[in-house]
Structures are given as C-alpha cells and as structure tokens.
Design a protein around this motif. Sequence first.
Motif, mmCIF file in Angstrom:
data_model
loop_
_atom_site.group_PDB
_atom_site.id
_atom_site.type_symbol
_atom_site.label_atom_id
_atom_site.label_comp_id
_atom_site.label_asym_id
_atom_site.label_seq_id
_atom_site.Cartn_x
_atom_site.Cartn_y
_atom_site.Cartn_z
ATOM 1 N N THR A 36 0.836 -1.168 0.318
ATOM 2 C CA THR A 36 -0.191 -0.016 0.023
ATOM 3 C C THR A 36 0.962 1.336 0.389
ATOM 4 O OG1 THR A 36 -0.247 0.160 2.553
ATOM 5 C CG2 THR A 36 -1.750 -1.465 1.083
ATOM 6 N N GLU A 37 2.293 1.412 0.347
ATOM 7 C CA GLU A 37 3.331 2.051 0.454
ATOM 8 C C GLU A 37 4.022 2.613 -0.850
ATOM 9 O OE1 GLU A 37 3.093 4.614 2.586
ATOM 10 O OE2 GLU A 37 0.935 4.022 3.309
ATOM 11 N N GLY A 38 3.753 1.254 -1.628
ATOM 12 C CA GLY A 38 4.234 0.737 -2.665
ATOM 13 C C GLY A 38 6.009 0.727 -2.653
ATOM 14 N N VAL A 39 6.069 -0.316 -1.628
ATOM 15 C CA VAL A 39 7.211 -0.986 -1.823
ATOM 16 C C VAL A 39 7.108 -2.798 -1.802
ATOM 17 C CG1 VAL A 39 9.281 -1.877 0.508
ATOM 18 C CG2 VAL A 39 8.345 0.604 0.663
ATOM 19 N N LYS A 40 7.707 -3.166 -2.737
ATOM 20 C CA LYS A 40 7.146 -4.166 -2.783
ATOM 21 C C LYS A 40 8.502 -5.405 -1.940
ATOM 22 C CE LYS A 40 7.572 -7.933 -6.735
ATOM 23 N NZ LYS A 40 7.319 -9.005 -5.770
ATOM 24 N N LEU A 41 7.819 -6.207 -1.263
ATOM 25 C CA LEU A 41 9.057 -7.360 -0.169
ATOM 26 C C LEU A 41 8.995 -8.643 -0.668
ATOM 27 C CD1 LEU A 41 10.079 -7.358 2.482
ATOM 28 C CD2 LEU A 41 7.456 -7.086 3.338
ATOM 29 N N ASN A 42 9.729 -9.298 -0.443
ATOM 30 C CA ASN A 42 10.079 -10.410 -1.054
ATOM 31 C C ASN A 42 10.729 -10.739 -0.189
ATOM 32 O OD1 ASN A 42 9.606 -12.674 -2.429
ATOM 33 N ND2 ASN A 42 11.529 -12.508 -2.660
ATOM 34 N N ILE A 43 9.625 -11.966 0.876
ATOM 35 C CA ILE A 43 10.119 -12.754 2.126
ATOM 36 C C ILE A 43 10.442 -13.657 1.375
ATOM 37 C CG2 ILE A 43 10.068 -13.267 4.941
ATOM 38 C CD1 ILE A 43 8.079 -11.102 4.825
ATOM 39 N N THR A 44 12.133 -14.267 1.690
ATOM 40 C CA THR A 44 12.324 -15.340 1.745
ATOM 41 C C THR A 44 12.182 -17.006 2.732
ATOM 42 O OG1 THR A 44 14.592 -15.679 2.294
ATOM 43 C CG2 THR A 44 14.716 -14.901 0.172
ATOM 44 N N ASP A 45 12.501 -17.724 2.018
ATOM 45 C CA ASP A 45 12.158 -18.957 3.188
ATOM 46 C C ASP A 45 13.029 -18.698 4.092
ATOM 47 O OD1 ASP A 45 10.007 -19.998 1.327
ATOM 48 O OD2 ASP A 45 11.165 -21.744 -0.033
ATOM 49 N N ASP A 46 14.014 -18.841 3.809
ATOM 50 C CA ASP A 46 15.264 -18.299 4.549
ATOM 51 C C ASP A 46 15.287 -17.755 5.512
ATOM 52 O OD1 ASP A 46 16.971 -20.574 3.219
ATOM 53 O OD2 ASP A 46 18.241 -18.615 2.681
ATOM 54 N N ALA A 47 14.565 -16.732 5.209
ATOM 55 C CA ALA A 47 13.779 -15.340 6.498
ATOM 56 C C ALA A 47 12.231 -15.954 7.040
ATOM 57 C CB ALA A 47 13.073 -14.001 5.448
ATOM 58 N N VAL A 48 11.916 -16.297 6.660
ATOM 59 C CA VAL A 48 11.126 -16.796 7.162
ATOM 60 C C VAL A 48 11.374 -18.089 8.659
ATOM 61 C CG1 VAL A 48 9.080 -18.351 7.724
ATOM 62 C CG2 VAL A 48 9.194 -16.442 5.649
ATOM 63 N N ASN A 49 12.455 -19.034 8.250
ATOM 64 C CA ASN A 49 12.309 -20.400 8.916
ATOM 65 C C ASN A 49 14.114 -19.515 10.301
ATOM 66 O OD1 ASN A 49 11.876 -22.577 7.639
ATOM 67 N ND2 ASN A 49 13.670 -22.225 6.629
ATOM 68 N N ALA A 50 13.918 -18.103 10.316
ATOM 69 C CA ALA A 50 15.010 -17.389 10.812
ATOM 70 C C ALA A 50 14.196 -16.417 11.864
ATOM 71 C CB ALA A 50 15.842 -16.617 10.185
ATOM 72 N N ILE A 51 12.797 -16.197 11.294
ATOM 73 C CA ILE A 51 12.297 -15.955 12.195
ATOM 74 C C ILE A 51 11.092 -16.724 13.140
ATOM 75 C CG2 ILE A 51 9.817 -14.590 12.194
ATOM 76 C CD1 ILE A 51 10.388 -13.181 9.337
ATOM 77 N N ALA A 52 11.452 -17.910 12.923
ATOM 78 C CA ALA A 52 10.608 -19.178 12.729
ATOM 79 C C ALA A 52 11.576 -20.188 14.576
ATOM 80 C CB ALA A 52 10.002 -20.181 12.619
ATOM 81 N N LYS A 53 13.044 -19.680 14.310
ATOM 82 C CA LYS A 53 13.579 -19.734 15.111
ATOM 83 C C LYS A 53 13.746 -19.300 15.638
ATOM 84 C CE LYS A 53 18.358 -21.607 15.462
ATOM 85 N NZ LYS A 53 19.734 -21.993 14.528
ATOM 86 N N PHE A 54 13.726 -17.616 15.999
ATOM 87 C CA PHE A 54 13.807 -16.916 17.316
ATOM 88 C C PHE A 54 12.801 -17.100 17.796
ATOM 89 C CE2 PHE A 54 12.669 -12.356 18.534
ATOM 90 C CZ PHE A 54 13.818 -12.383 19.168
ATOM 91 N N ALA A 55 11.411 -17.066 17.420
ATOM 92 C CA ALA A 55 9.505 -17.021 17.729
ATOM 93 C C ALA A 55 10.342 -18.220 18.755
ATOM 94 C CB ALA A 55 8.960 -17.085 16.734
ATOM 95 N N THR A 56 10.834 -20.064 18.467
ATOM 96 C CA THR A 56 10.940 -20.673 19.128
ATOM 97 C C THR A 56 12.049 -20.672 20.417
ATOM 98 O OG1 THR A 56 10.648 -22.065 17.294
ATOM 99 C CG2 THR A 56 11.813 -23.550 19.071
ATOM 100 N N SER A 57 12.566 -19.760 20.166
ATOM 101 C CA SER A 57 13.772 -19.382 21.279
ATOM 102 C C SER A 57 13.248 -18.928 21.823
ATOM 103 C CB SER A 57 14.860 -18.474 20.609
ATOM 104 O OG SER A 57 15.725 -18.273 22.241
#
Length: 74
Positions: A36-57
């Motif tokens: 909506t702000e004109g920013v195209k965000l591409n979140i990679t599988d590696d980024a999702v996995n890093a977020i999930a690892k942090f959330a688990t911790s």
Amino acid sequence: MPIRVELQSLKEEDFVRILTEPKNALIKQYVALLETEGVKLNITDDAVNAIAKFATSVNESTENIGRSPPPHHS
C-alpha cells in the motif's frame, strides 16, 4: 476452581506454518501492508525460517510466564 491444561510447546515447523499458511498469515499481512506504500517486499524461505527459529527461542524462554512457582518445602 481454575482449570489447568498442559500444552505441548510449539516447534520451529509450527511457527513456519503459522507465519505462512493461514489466509491472514502475518507474512502475507506485512507484504500487503507495505504494498500500500509502494514497497515490494519479498520474504525468502530463509527469512521465514530465521523468524521461526527466533520465535521458538522466545517461546521456550517465556513458556512458564504467569505460572506460580512450585511450593517450597521446608
């Protein structure tokens, strides 16, 4: 009388599913919000996995929050 249940801890794979699978998953929400702000965000599988690892911790370190400590025996 309060009801108490024991739940299994969420694993890293669970957080990946939570972040990506639901129709209104957080990852999808952030991508849409930034578009909506004109920013195209591409979140990679590696980024999702890093977020999930942090959330688990974080989940493991705060799991007992709000619980009363066990009684001390003298």
